[in-house]
Design a protein around this motif. Structure first.
Motif, PDB file in Angstrom:
ATOM      1  N   SER B 192       0.735  -1.125   0.075  1.00  0.00           N
ATOM      2  CA  SER B 192      -0.005   0.136  -0.070  1.00  0.00           C
ATOM      3  C   SER B 192       0.885   1.133   0.053  1.00  0.00           C
ATOM      4  CB  SER B 192      -0.887  -0.096   1.171  1.00  0.00           C
ATOM      5  OG  SER B 192      -0.332   0.098   2.424  1.00  0.00           O
ATOM      6  N   GLY B 195       1.865   1.789  -3.639  1.00  0.00           N
ATOM      7  CA  GLY B 195       0.594   2.545  -4.293  1.00  0.00           C
ATOM      8  C   GLY B 195       0.655   3.745  -4.210  1.00  0.00           C
ATOM      9  N   ASP B 254      -1.778  -2.454  -6.176  1.00  0.00           N
ATOM     10  CA  ASP B 254      -2.699  -3.118  -5.188  1.00  0.00           C
ATOM     11  C   ASP B 254      -2.921  -4.414  -5.221  1.00  0.00           C
ATOM     12  OD1 ASP B 254      -4.160  -2.100  -2.824  1.00  0.00           O
ATOM     13  OD2 ASP B 254      -6.198  -2.748  -3.930  1.00  0.00           O
ATOM     14  N   ARG B 257      -0.811  -6.630  -3.060  1.00  0.00           N
ATOM     15  CA  ARG B 257      -0.700  -6.564  -1.627  1.00  0.00           C
ATOM     16  C   ARG B 257      -1.475  -8.359  -1.321  1.00  0.00           C
ATOM     17  NH1 ARG B 257      -4.310  -2.512   1.904  1.00  0.00           N
ATOM     18  NH2 ARG B 257      -3.853  -1.364   0.352  1.00  0.00           N
TER      19      ARG B 257
END
Lengths: 338, 262, 246
Positions: B192, B195, B254, B257
């Motif tokens: 995250s 990102g 994402d 993740r």
């Protein structure tokens, strides 16, 4: 004040949380809403308080329709499970909250707060913050806060659920005393604990799957439960399948003397403490023995059904695997439908 | 809960809709609408066209997109590596407060000041980087490192140290513990942070405008140049390209993740 | 600790050089009206924007949390997304809304400091909303219900039950926003109004447009002191908890 739920239904999105609930609680009466979690008992209470809006049906206080009234205008005292004391306010300010919202004169607020804290025995904690109190003390403050506004109706939502057993017993006695102190209060008491309901309620409403299924005076409901669910939820009763013929009722082929068949009722209900061991009873085998201090609880297998039997601790106790005969006294038996 | 009556709720929602719509949503909607508008002289744009978008995606301008993507990946991902490494190093060392302050310093002062500092420092010996793309990449690295550092440091606080202890008790060497136990546990936080770093890097303008050489012009700088010359519609189209690219890249990252582990 | 040394080189070394470089320009810059105006303007804009963000952000967060409507969750996640977008988008949009040929055609508005304030309120409101939404989601709903049953109307519940619990979040979000608005550059750059020169803008003008590095550095030092001072207060105010800029 009389509280009336008239055919109240509550939907949360697509799920129906309360279906066609009709219930009247008279002034001075305590009604317990008893049921497992998710049975709709808390929803019924929230509908009375005004926290949820019924999708149909009416709520009446003394005959006056309050369905559209916001909670602030209903004047109902509410105590919730986690107490919801305002954490930034001292005990005395928590109790004074409702009085100040009603803009009562200062002197009256002080007097009433002192009176309420006295009633619940918390006078010496007035200057404390909620986080400095134990669970039981917080609960007392929550009750004082609800009663400070002189409600005619008190709603208690699982008020003892977050406390340990000893405290629960103590507070139960205090709640009984409270009923005597404020005799005209109508109380609705939501709980999943049958012993609280039995100790406090004049009548018990048993809830299941969003419906009110049985409603009767406490002793009636206990002694002659109208349904299998109520029988097992209230008092942990044994339910034995029966065969009925020629004015006789048999359990596992064994006639139970003195019990008359009723059409449509296919289960015999008997409390564990009413079953006795002795000659001439229904044959069974002991599968488990638990010592409970004051008594033993035996588990006996009778024709594929497990029957719980409470035995006094001072008598002889059969061993696991022993064959026994269970005597079911007719006065302790009632027949219920499945 | 707070407002109980139906008219009260309706009024509250109406005001909410107005405030949120006008203040928060409208500006972004307007940029998108302008990107596809031939002209905008009334309340509503007119003459729908994709001409601006085509221009924004043609030759020279497409180069800006490529520069932005490269800068974001180089700067953003370097920031993730350095930030993660720092956070793990600082977690084990005692003066964590110093490392904390050091990594947050660049985002506590204006990005223009960070840019000025790099400009002053890297226009002279011993580090002569001015005029190369690397000064832009370094600016982005410095600005984004706080997010990775912060996210990983916070995750390290939450991760139960007993995982690493158990791994060590099973005979794993410190490097094995790092690569096979600690880093996988930190993966959601790192992903995250990556990102966020890339997204913020794509939109960075303050430090970039101080240090960029003519050969390395990012999209936001190019959008500013267009706005400055009054070519606002093309600027809007480029902004839409920027937003789309950012959303795509962030969505892609994402995926890394993975499923939250319980 | 190689990575910490690297960041030290990339962060501390430039800032030290900025401080050294600034020395010859101190007298000129601090005495100039241009600098003093920019300083005052920067603080004015930041304070007004922060107050605006607190008011708007509190209202929006309260409605999302306590007067929920279908789609409230979507709105909340939209707010989260906006934190990652560049601020100059708002300024770009304003040229279409308030510009001479735009929707409202308010002509001169775009070049006033108020346009910057409005743009910053638009962009930074989510920064106030995020901690508020988190704090409000932790507030037990039963407290609001019980307060209402005790006869308190919405305003009283808001003032006496919700706001006391949300105060730390308000403080955190407000001081973060104040810091970020003091530092804001993209919005001011894109709106490009002559009358609204802020300190970061002045650093850019002196450094890039006029190549007056010493002056730019001197202004930068003032800005660093201002920002870091506020950052230190911010960390203190949060009572030992880390000031989360990220």
């Amino acid at each position: 004040m009389t509280v009336q739920l008239d055919d109240v239904t509550v939907h949360f999105g697509r799920t129906c949380a309360l279906e066609s609930c009709t219930l009247t609680v008279a002034a001075g009466e305590t009604v317990a809403l008893l049921g497992p979690s998710g049975s709709g008992k808390s929803t019924a209470l929230k509908a009375v308080a005004g926290f949820v809006r019924p999708s149909s049906g009416r709520i009446r206080l003394d005959g006056q329709d309050v369905t559209e009234l916001p909670p602030a205008k209903r004047g109902i005292g509410v105590v919730v499970q986690q107490y919801a004391l305002f954490p930034h306010l001292r005990v005395e300010d928590n109790v004074a909250f409702g009085l100040r919202a009603a803009r009562r004169p200062k002197g009256e607020v002080t007097r009433r707060v002192a009176e309420m804290l006295g009633l619940v025995g918390m006078t010496s904690y007035a200057r404390r913050f909620p986080r400095e109190l134990s669970g039981g003390q917080q609960q007392r403050v929550a009750i004082a806060r609800a009663l400070a506004i002189r409600p005619k109706v008190l709603l208690l939502d699982e008020p003892l659920a977050a406390l340990d057993a000893q405290l629960r017993a103590d507070l139960l006695i205090e709640l009984q005393n409270l009923r005597r102190e404020v005799p005209t209060l109508a109380i609705i008491y939501v709980t999943h604990d049958q012993s609280e309901a039995l100790a406090l309620a004049d009548r018990i409403a048993v809830m299941r799957d969003a419906r009110l299924i049985d409603l009767a005076p406490t002793t009636t409901l206990y002694q002659t439960p109208p349904s299998a669910f109520t029988a097992s939820f209230l008092g942990n009763a044994n339910l034995l399948p029966i065969k009925s013929s020629n004015n006789e009722v048999t359990v596992a082929g064994h006639v139970i003397p003195g019990v008359q068949p009723i059409s449509g009722k296919e289960l015999l209900c008997i409390r564990p403490h009413a079953v006795r061991l002795g000659a001439g009873g229904v044959p069974g085998r002991v599968t488990g023995v638990q010592w409970r201090g004051a008594s033993y609880q035996l588990t006996c297998e009778v024709a594929d059904v497990l029957v719980r039997v409470d035995l006094a601790a001072d008598g002889a106790v059969p061993a696991v695997g022993a064959d026994v005969q269970l005597v079911l006294p007719s006065e302790a038996c009632s027949l219920v439908s499945r | 809960m707070l407002v109980w009556t139906k008219p009260g709720k309706a009024l509250t929602w109406l005001v909410f809709g107005l405030v949120f719509g006008i203040l928060v949503i409208a500006p972004f909607a307007v940029v998108i609408a302008a990107a596809f508008a031939g002209s905008w002289n009334g309340v509503l744009p007119s003459g729908p066209t994709t001409a601006h978008l085509q221009e924004a995606l043609s030759g020279d301008r497409l180069a800006s997109l490529s520069v932005s993507l490269q800068t974001a990946f180089l700067g953003g991902l370097l920031a993730v590596v350095v930030g993660t490494w720092s956070a793990i190093a600082a977690h084990n060392a005692s003066p964590a407060r110093f490392a904390d302050a050091l990594h947050h310093l660049p985002i506590a002062v204006p990005s223009v000041v960070v840019g000025l500092g790099l400009l002053v420092a890297f226009s002279r010996q011993p580090f002569l980087l001015n005029g190369t793309k690397w000064i832009v990449v370094i600016a982005h690295l410095v600005l984004m490192v706080a997010f990775s550092y912060g996210a990983v440091a916070a995750a390290l606080q939450r991760v139960d140290p007993s995982y690493a202890e158990v791994a060590a008790s099973l005979g794993a060497s410190p490097s094995r513990v790092l690569w096979q136990v600690r880093l996988p546990l930190l993966r959601p936080a790192i992903a995250s942070a990556a990102g966020l770093s890339v997204a913020l890097s794509m939109g960075e303008v303050g430090a970039t405008i101080m240090v960029y050489p003519a050969s390395w012009r990012t999209l936001p700088v190019s959008i500013f140049a267009l706005t400055d010359r009054g070519q606002t519609f093309t600027a809007a189209a480029e902004a839409v390209v920027l937003l789309t690219a950012t959303v795509l890249v962030v969505t892609l990252l994402d995926r890394l993740r993975g499923r939250p582990q319980t | 600790m190689p990575p910490v040394l690297l960041i030290g080189l990339l962060v501390i070394y430039p800032l030290v050089l900025v401080a050294v470089e600034s020395v010859p320009a101190w007298g000129d810059v601090l005495g100039s009206a241009e600098f003093r105006d920019a300083l005052v303007r920067t603080v004015q804009i930041a304070v007004c924007s922060t107050i605006g963000c607190l008011v708007v952000g509190t209202f929006l967060a309260v409605v999302i949390s306590f007067v929920p409507f279908p789609g409230a969750r979507v709105v909340a996640s939209l707010v989260d997304t906006m934190l990652a977008l560049p601020s100059f988008l708002v300024a770009l949009a304003f040229t279409f809304i308030y510009g001479t040929a735009g929707i409202l055609r308010t002509g001169g508005f775009l070049t006033t400091p108020w346009a910057v304030v409005l743009a910053e309120i638009t962009f930074y409101t989510p920064f106030v909303m995020r901690p508020l939404l988190a704090a409000m989601s932790r507030l037990p709903r039963a407290q609001l219900d019980v307060a209402a049953s005790l006869g308190a109307g919405p305003w009283r519940v808001l003032r006496q039950v919700v706001l006391p619990e949300a105060r730390p979040a308000l403080l955190a979000g407000g001081s973060l926003t104040l810091l970020l608005t003091l530092n804001e550059f993209g919005i001011v750059l894109f709106l490009g109004a002559k009358g609204t020169t802020t300190l970061p803008m002045l650093v850019h003008t002196k450094g890039i447009v006029m190549f007056d590095y010493p002056a730019a550095c001197a202004i930068a030092v003032v800005q660093i002191v201002l920002s870091l001072g506020l950052y230190a207060v911010l960390r203190k105010a949060l009572g030992g908890r880390r000031a989360r800029l990220d």
